[in-house]
Design a protein around this motif. Structure first.
Motif, PDB file in Angstrom:
ATOM      1  N   GLU A 168     -58.152  39.744  17.665  1.00  0.00           N
ATOM      2  CA  GLU A 168     -59.246  40.681  17.394  1.00  0.00           C
ATOM      3  C   GLU A 168     -58.814  41.992  16.774  1.00  0.00           C
ATOM      4  OE1 GLU A 168     -60.476  42.842  21.324  1.00  0.00           O
ATOM      5  OE2 GLU A 168     -59.796  40.827  21.877  1.00  0.00           O
ATOM      6  N   PHE A 169     -57.506  42.321  16.834  1.00  0.00           N
ATOM      7  CA  PHE A 169     -57.069  43.647  16.394  1.00  0.00           C
ATOM      8  C   PHE A 169     -56.702  43.641  14.904  1.00  0.00           C
ATOM      9  CE2 PHE A 169     -55.420  43.481  20.913  1.00  0.00           C
ATOM     10  CZ  PHE A 169     -56.547  44.093  21.441  1.00  0.00           C
ATOM     11  N   ASP A 170     -57.213  44.642  14.168  1.00  0.00           N
ATOM     12  CA  ASP A 170     -56.840  44.787  12.756  1.00  0.00           C
ATOM     13  C   ASP A 170     -55.381  45.210  12.621  1.00  0.00           C
ATOM     14  OD1 ASP A 170     -59.483  44.250  11.722  1.00  0.00           O
ATOM     15  OD2 ASP A 170     -60.045  46.231  12.453  1.00  0.00           O
ATOM     16  N   GLU A 171     -54.944  46.076  13.523  1.00  0.00           N
ATOM     17  CA  GLU A 171     -53.541  46.491  13.595  1.00  0.00           C
ATOM     18  C   GLU A 171     -53.062  46.241  15.017  1.00  0.00           C
ATOM     19  OE1 GLU A 171     -53.770  50.131  10.305  1.00  0.00           O
ATOM     20  OE2 GLU A 171     -53.428  50.601  12.428  1.00  0.00           O
ATOM     21  N   PHE A 172     -51.930  45.596  15.162  1.00  0.00           N
ATOM     22  CA  PHE A 172     -51.500  45.208  16.510  1.00  0.00           C
ATOM     23  C   PHE A 172     -50.020  45.470  16.726  1.00  0.00           C
ATOM     24  CE2 PHE A 172     -50.948  41.350  13.916  1.00  0.00           C
ATOM     25  CZ  PHE A 172     -49.653  40.977  14.243  1.00  0.00           C
ATOM     26  N   LEU A 173     -49.697  45.661  17.991  1.00  0.00           N
ATOM     27  CA  LEU A 173     -48.312  45.786  18.447  1.00  0.00           C
ATOM     28  C   LEU A 173     -48.055  44.662  19.434  1.00  0.00           C
ATOM     29  CD1 LEU A 173     -45.603  47.346  18.851  1.00  0.00           C
ATOM     30  CD2 LEU A 173     -46.789  48.726  20.566  1.00  0.00           C
ATOM     31  N   TYR A 174     -46.961  43.928  19.236  1.00  0.00           N
ATOM     32  CA  TYR A 174     -46.564  42.891  20.186  1.00  0.00           C
ATOM     33  C   TYR A 174     -45.408  43.424  21.032  1.00  0.00           C
ATOM     34  CZ  TYR A 174     -44.426  39.057  22.482  1.00  0.00           C
ATOM     35  OH  TYR A 174     -43.898  38.287  23.480  1.00  0.00           O
ATOM     36  N   ILE A 175     -45.488  43.243  22.360  1.00  0.00           N
ATOM     37  CA  ILE A 175     -44.448  43.720  23.268  1.00  0.00           C
ATOM     38  C   ILE A 175     -44.096  42.630  24.278  1.00  0.00           C
ATOM     39  CG2 ILE A 175     -43.719  45.544  24.846  1.00  0.00           C
ATOM     40  CD1 ILE A 175     -45.923  47.299  23.858  1.00  0.00           C
ATOM     41  N   ASP A 176     -42.788  42.327  24.432  1.00  0.00           N
ATOM     42  CA  ASP A 176     -42.315  41.431  25.483  1.00  0.00           C
ATOM     43  C   ASP A 176     -42.486  42.092  26.849  1.00  0.00           C
ATOM     44  OD1 ASP A 176     -41.625  39.237  24.004  1.00  0.00           O
ATOM     45  OD2 ASP A 176     -39.462  39.608  24.017  1.00  0.00           O
ATOM     46  N   THR A 177     -42.543  41.275  27.894  1.00  0.00           N
ATOM     47  CA  THR A 177     -42.760  41.838  29.229  1.00  0.00           C
ATOM     48  C   THR A 177     -41.502  42.447  29.850  1.00  0.00           C
ATOM     49  OG1 THR A 177     -42.437  39.647  30.216  1.00  0.00           O
ATOM     50  CG2 THR A 177     -44.710  40.345  29.779  1.00  0.00           C
ATOM     51  N   ASP A 178     -40.330  42.215  29.268  1.00  0.00           N
ATOM     52  CA  ASP A 178     -39.114  42.829  29.834  1.00  0.00           C
ATOM     53  C   ASP A 178     -38.849  44.197  29.198  1.00  0.00           C
ATOM     54  OD1 ASP A 178     -38.509  41.716  27.369  1.00  0.00           O
ATOM     55  OD2 ASP A 178     -36.566  40.893  27.974  1.00  0.00           O
ATOM     56  N   ILE A 179     -39.915  44.948  29.049  1.00  0.00           N
ATOM     57  CA  ILE A 179     -39.883  46.276  28.429  1.00  0.00           C
ATOM     58  C   ILE A 179     -40.708  47.238  29.282  1.00  0.00           C
ATOM     59  CG2 ILE A 179     -40.875  47.595  26.472  1.00  0.00           C
ATOM     60  CD1 ILE A 179     -40.011  45.319  24.632  1.00  0.00           C
ATOM     61  N   VAL A 180     -40.302  48.508  29.337  1.00  0.00           N
ATOM     62  CA  VAL A 180     -41.186  49.581  29.783  1.00  0.00           C
ATOM     63  C   VAL A 180     -41.196  50.643  28.692  1.00  0.00           C
ATOM     64  CG1 VAL A 180     -40.840  49.163  32.257  1.00  0.00           C
ATOM     65  CG2 VAL A 180     -39.405  50.864  31.069  1.00  0.00           C
ATOM     66  N   VAL A 181     -42.312  51.360  28.579  1.00  0.00           N
ATOM     67  CA  VAL A 181     -42.446  52.356  27.514  1.00  0.00           C
ATOM     68  C   VAL A 181     -42.489  53.750  28.115  1.00  0.00           C
ATOM     69  CG1 VAL A 181     -43.693  50.660  26.130  1.00  0.00           C
ATOM     70  CG2 VAL A 181     -44.992  52.358  27.439  1.00  0.00           C
ATOM     71  N   PHE A 182     -42.121  54.737  27.292  1.00  0.00           N
ATOM     72  CA  PHE A 182     -42.037  56.119  27.754  1.00  0.00           C
ATOM     73  C   PHE A 182     -42.959  57.058  26.980  1.00  0.00           C
ATOM     74  CE2 PHE A 182     -37.719  54.273  28.425  1.00  0.00           C
ATOM     75  CZ  PHE A 182     -37.751  54.238  29.804  1.00  0.00           C
ATOM     76  N   LYS A 183     -43.916  56.501  26.271  1.00  0.00           N
ATOM     77  CA  LYS A 183     -44.846  57.315  25.482  1.00  0.00           C
ATOM     78  C   LYS A 183     -46.083  56.481  25.201  1.00  0.00           C
ATOM     79  CE  LYS A 183     -44.568  57.284  21.071  1.00  0.00           C
ATOM     80  NZ  LYS A 183     -44.283  57.536  19.652  1.00  0.00           N
ATOM     81  N   LYS A 184     -47.073  57.087  24.540  1.00  0.00           N
ATOM     82  CA  LYS A 184     -48.220  56.315  24.063  1.00  0.00           C
ATOM     83  C   LYS A 184     -47.729  55.476  22.893  1.00  0.00           C
ATOM     84  CE  LYS A 184     -53.044  56.642  22.613  1.00  0.00           C
ATOM     85  NZ  LYS A 184     -54.180  57.534  22.254  1.00  0.00           N
ATOM     86  N   ILE A 185     -47.285  54.288  23.209  1.00  0.00           N
ATOM     87  CA  ILE A 185     -46.499  53.496  22.266  1.00  0.00           C
ATOM     88  C   ILE A 185     -47.309  53.034  21.063  1.00  0.00           C
ATOM     89  CG2 ILE A 185     -46.886  51.236  23.357  1.00  0.00           C
ATOM     90  CD1 ILE A 185     -43.479  52.649  22.146  1.00  0.00           C
ATOM     91  N   VAL A 186     -48.606  52.899  21.206  1.00  0.00           N
ATOM     92  CA  VAL A 186     -49.424  52.448  20.079  1.00  0.00           C
ATOM     93  C   VAL A 186     -49.429  53.469  18.950  1.00  0.00           C
ATOM     94  CG1 VAL A 186     -51.670  53.396  20.756  1.00  0.00           C
ATOM     95  CG2 VAL A 186     -51.560  51.155  19.600  1.00  0.00           C
ATOM     96  N   ASP A 187     -49.038  54.718  19.224  1.00  0.00           N
ATOM     97  CA  ASP A 187     -48.978  55.737  18.176  1.00  0.00           C
ATOM     98  C   ASP A 187     -47.943  55.392  17.106  1.00  0.00           C
ATOM     99  OD1 ASP A 187     -50.971  57.222  19.298  1.00  0.00           O
ATOM    100  OD2 ASP A 187     -49.654  58.740  20.181  1.00  0.00           O
ATOM    101  N   ASP A 188     -46.999  54.514  17.434  1.00  0.00           N
ATOM    102  CA  ASP A 188     -46.025  54.105  16.423  1.00  0.00           C
ATOM    103  C   ASP A 188     -46.702  53.377  15.261  1.00  0.00           C
ATOM    104  OD1 ASP A 188     -43.945  55.240  17.776  1.00  0.00           O
ATOM    105  OD2 ASP A 188     -43.144  53.385  18.601  1.00  0.00           O
ATOM    106  N   LEU A 189     -47.929  52.901  15.469  1.00  0.00           N
ATOM    107  CA  LEU A 189     -48.644  52.210  14.399  1.00  0.00           C
ATOM    108  C   LEU A 189     -49.154  53.173  13.326  1.00  0.00           C
ATOM    109  CD1 LEU A 189     -50.695  49.458  16.272  1.00  0.00           C
ATOM    110  CD2 LEU A 189     -48.291  49.523  15.653  1.00  0.00           C
TER     111      LEU A 189
END
Length: 307
Positions: free
Chosen positions: A95-116
């Motif tokens: 459904e997303f026009d722009e998407f980010l895929y992330i594996d589950t063995d990750i944690v993020v330290f910021k609003k990660i979607v901003d990298d888009l």
């Protein structure tokens, strides 16, 4: 235009998924997230992630199964160690026009979607230092000998656990065509360490998407993100790369079993039990199969009780 995040998971990785989702929601309560089931055993995790984090299940499960089966058949039943990793290719058709895929063995330290935000100039984004290790775990020397990709193109290799692109940029037919091409040239790829999707996805992106950008290639030096990098320094509940004096965007335990004593265990444990009282490490050692079954059973009972 819609933006969102995709993950793949099943009930077996529910603990990792919770840590990832807590880290995402700590920085970002709004971005929609969709779960692509890794296999048929996803009912418990789907309910848990929807209830606690608003994660939706990918709506067309029949499409995922068809896509996965066709890709599986191209290479043969027993070729890949983890063929279900290819289910993440459903990202192109969601459904997303722009998407980010992330594996589950990750944690993020910021609003990660901003990298888009880099999509104003690019069609494919990643952020890792896979290329620093040469072509290992992706390609064999044969692909260099046959001049399939230039040296500059090979610098755009990426880890398959964190990447972003745009809907329908790759068609379903192009995916099948690329997989068939790869199956005809098995000697181009390095599957030594039981990688499955990473070599093929790299080939597909390098062949078909020209406007690529790895955030690690920015002019200024940027922080790393692999948990095998031992030099990161913890400040509160984030990590700083002292080489750049910048906080990491995310930390990826690629190829590492997440358990007490693993690199940056305290960081993972913090996010997994954010808002909860964490149990002692002695209770968090890898569970035996029977214990894991009991944990899943307990999750199921808790979810039923919260309906």
């Amino acid at each position: 235009m819609t933006r969102g995040i995709y993950i793949t998971a099943n009930d077996k990785v529910i603990e990792q998924a919770i840590a990832l989702l807590k880290s995402i929601r700590f920085h970002d309560q709004e971005t929609p997230i969709v779960l692509i089931p890794y296999d048929d055993k996803h009912q418990i995790i789907a309910q848990k992630l929807e209830q606690d984090f608003g994660v939706k299940l990918y709506p067309d499960l029949e499409f995922i199964e068809r896509l996965s089966q066709k890709l599986h058949n191209i290479f043969g039943k027993d070729f890949f160690a983890r063929p279900n990793q290819f289910r993440k290719q459903a990202c192109w058709f969601g459904e997303f026009d722009e998407f980010l895929y992330i594996d589950t063995d990750i944690v993020v330290f910021k609003k990660i979607v901003d990298d888009l935000d880099y999509f104003t100039d690019y069609d494919f984004i990643c952020y890792d230092y896979q290329h620093k290790a040469g072509i290992r775990n992706v390609f064999s020397q044969k692909i260099v000998e046959d001049n399939v990709f230039s040296e500059n193109q090979l610098k755009d290799m990426f880890n398959g656990g964190f990447w972003a692109s745009k809907k329908a940029l790759i068609s379903e037919e192009k995916i099948y065509e690329t997989f068939a091409e790869c199956a005809a040239h098995i000697d181009y790829f390095d599957f030594t360490y039981k990688t499955s999707d990473q070599p093929i996805i790299n080939y597909m992106i390098l062949k078909n998407i020209e406007r690529r950008f790895n955030l690690a290639h920015q002019p200024q030096i940027n922080p790393g993100n692999w948990a095998r990098s031992s030099h990161f320094q913890q400040e509160g509940n984030i990590l700083i790369d002292p080489k750049t004096n910048q906080p990491l965007h995310y930390l990826h335990w690629a190829g590492i079993k997440i358990e007490p004593g693993c690199p940056y265990w305290d960081i993972w444990k913090h996010y997994r039990y954010l808002g909860e009282t964490p149990p002692p490490d002695s209770e968090l050692s890898p569970p035996k199969k029977g214990v894991q079954f009991q944990l899943l059973k307990r999750f199921k009972q808790i979810l039923k009780g919260n309906r």
